[in-house]
Write a protein that holds these residues in place. Structure first.
Motif, PDB file in Angstrom:
ATOM      1  N   UNK A  29      -5.676  -1.268  -1.910  1.00  0.00           N
ATOM      2  CA  UNK A  29      -6.652  -1.749  -0.714  1.00  0.00           C
ATOM      3  C   UNK A  29      -7.010  -0.516   0.192  1.00  0.00           C
ATOM      4  N   UNK A  30      -8.072  -0.512   0.720  1.00  0.00           N
ATOM      5  CA  UNK A  30      -8.275   0.605   2.161  1.00  0.00           C
ATOM      6  C   UNK A  30      -7.454   0.540   2.968  1.00  0.00           C
ATOM      7  N   UNK A 130       3.659   6.441   5.936  1.00  0.00           N
ATOM      8  CA  UNK A 130       4.292   7.729   5.872  1.00  0.00           C
ATOM      9  C   UNK A 130       4.187   8.508   4.477  1.00  0.00           C
ATOM     10  N   UNK A 131       4.315   7.854   3.390  1.00  0.00           N
ATOM     11  CA  UNK A 131       4.207   8.111   1.944  1.00  0.00           C
ATOM     12  C   UNK A 131       2.575   8.648   1.840  1.00  0.00           C
ATOM     13  N   UNK A 132       1.751   7.662   2.236  1.00  0.00           N
ATOM     14  CA  UNK A 132       0.218   7.999   2.197  1.00  0.00           C
ATOM     15  C   UNK A 132      -0.197   9.136   2.907  1.00  0.00           C
ATOM     16  N   UNK A 149      -8.200  12.689  10.299  1.00  0.00           N
ATOM     17  CA  UNK A 149      -9.305  11.946  11.104  1.00  0.00           C
ATOM     18  C   UNK A 149      -8.748  10.464  10.971  1.00  0.00           C
ATOM     19  N   UNK A 150      -9.037   9.680  11.784  1.00  0.00           N
ATOM     20  CA  UNK A 150      -8.947   8.324  11.609  1.00  0.00           C
ATOM     21  C   UNK A 150      -9.657   7.849  10.379  1.00  0.00           C
ATOM     22  N   UNK A 151     -10.988   8.249  10.105  1.00  0.00           N
ATOM     23  CA  UNK A 151     -11.674   7.747   8.837  1.00  0.00           C
ATOM     24  C   UNK A 151     -11.042   8.027   7.522  1.00  0.00           C
ATOM     25  N   UNK A 156      -8.435   5.859   2.887  1.00  0.00           N
ATOM     26  CA  UNK A 156      -7.549   5.927   1.861  1.00  0.00           C
ATOM     27  C   UNK A 156      -7.254   4.563   1.306  1.00  0.00           C
ATOM     28  N   UNK A 157      -7.103   4.661  -0.186  1.00  0.00           N
ATOM     29  CA  UNK A 157      -6.673   3.354  -0.950  1.00  0.00           C
ATOM     30  C   UNK A 157      -5.331   3.480  -0.950  1.00  0.00           C
ATOM     31  N   UNK A 158      -4.608   2.481  -1.280  1.00  0.00           N
ATOM     32  CA  UNK A 158      -3.054   2.332  -1.154  1.00  0.00           C
ATOM     33  C   UNK A 158      -2.803   0.837  -1.701  1.00  0.00           C
ATOM     34  N   UNK A 159      -1.654   1.034  -2.543  1.00  0.00           N
ATOM     35  CA  UNK A 159      -1.125  -0.497  -3.075  1.00  0.00           C
ATOM     36  C   UNK A 159      -0.531  -1.267  -1.865  1.00  0.00           C
ATOM     37  N   UNK A 160      -0.641  -2.205  -1.390  1.00  0.00           N
ATOM     38  CA  UNK A 160      -0.068  -3.014  -0.587  1.00  0.00           C
ATOM     39  C   UNK A 160       0.387  -4.698  -1.225  1.00  0.00           C
ATOM     40  N   UNK A 161       1.606  -4.949  -0.852  1.00  0.00           N
ATOM     41  CA  UNK A 161       1.959  -6.276  -1.416  1.00  0.00           C
ATOM     42  C   UNK A 161       1.682  -7.387  -0.598  1.00  0.00           C
ATOM     43  N   UNK A 162       2.060  -8.688  -1.105  1.00  0.00           N
ATOM     44  CA  UNK A 162       1.699  -9.562  -0.130  1.00  0.00           C
ATOM     45  C   UNK A 162       2.698  -9.605   1.145  1.00  0.00           C
ATOM     46  N   UNK A 163       2.441 -10.455   2.291  1.00  0.00           N
ATOM     47  CA  UNK A 163       2.849 -10.382   3.517  1.00  0.00           C
ATOM     48  C   UNK A 163       4.742 -10.224   3.467  1.00  0.00           C
TER      49      UNK A 163
END
Length: 220
Positions: A29-30, A130-132, A149-151, A156-163
């Protein structure tokens, strides 16, 4: 050429808690979909002071050191108030996020704050971002000072698991941080103890015998 299934497999971490092994791959996800990156406000320097009048300003340098504190006595909006536990990021030079723990303060320009959106764990985001951010820092063009920049962060696309997996990972890593913090305090206490012993086991200036001596040498 790698198939779509191969790419999806690569988004499964090597080490995973048993209850999540059948959940499937993490979703790319972004970062803007899971967090908000707020940038600080350019407060007017005419209200700056070093006598403690008003609220402390959080500048980029304050994330690493508290040698010189600047306060702001002018008007401000509530949205720029920072409290303990907020995750802050310096936007010049070193992009490493840190957890603020010095009381109520104001978010100054060139400092960003990471907030979790609904369905995301803030503690998990702290470790993940931190890694990203380190990768963003490495990819940033080599200049005198690197700028963020905040943009850039939000796109940035990054792998995200479920909550629930986010929560589990966050709890695990936070527990390790707590243990490391306790060990660091023990080491610091031992250093102070050693320093005190050295002052007593060696003669002070102008003296020939130490204040503290092992029993077998007291009559030497």
């Amino acid at each position: 050429m790698r198939s779509k299934s191969d790419k999806k497999k690569s988004l499964v971490p090597r080490l995973r808690f048993p209850e999540f092994r059948e959940v499937g791959a993490w979703e790319v996800k972004k970062l803007g979909a899971v967090l908000t990156f707020q940038t600080g406000f350019p407060f007017s320097s005419k209200y700056f002071n070093e006598i403690g009048d008003g609220l402390r300003l959080i500048r980029n340098a304050d994330l690493k050191s508290s040698d010189r504190m600047i306060f702001y006595s002018g008007p401000y909006e509530q949205t720029f108030i920072v409290n303990n536990g907020d995750i802050l990021v310096g936007m010049d030079g070193d992009f490493s996020p840190s957890i603020w723990g010095h009381g109520k303060a104001l978010l100054n320009q060139r400092v960003g704050r990471v907030s979790a959106k609904d369905g995301s764990s803030l503690t998990f985001l702290h470790f993940s971002v931190s890694v990203a951010l380190k990768l963003i820092e490495q990819r940033t063009a080599q200049t005198t000072v690197k700028h963020l920049s905040h943009t850039t962060v939000e796109k940035t696309k990054w792998p995200i698991p479920i909550f629930h997996e986010q929560q589990k990972i966050a709890h695990c890593l936070s527990s390790l941080d707590e243990v490391m913090g306790l060990q660091a305090k023990k080491v610091q206490a031992l250093k102070q103890h050693k320093k005190g012993l050295m002052q007593q086991l060696f003669p002070a200036e102008g003296e020939t015998t130490p204040r503290l001596r092992f029993p077998e040498f007291r009559e030497a």
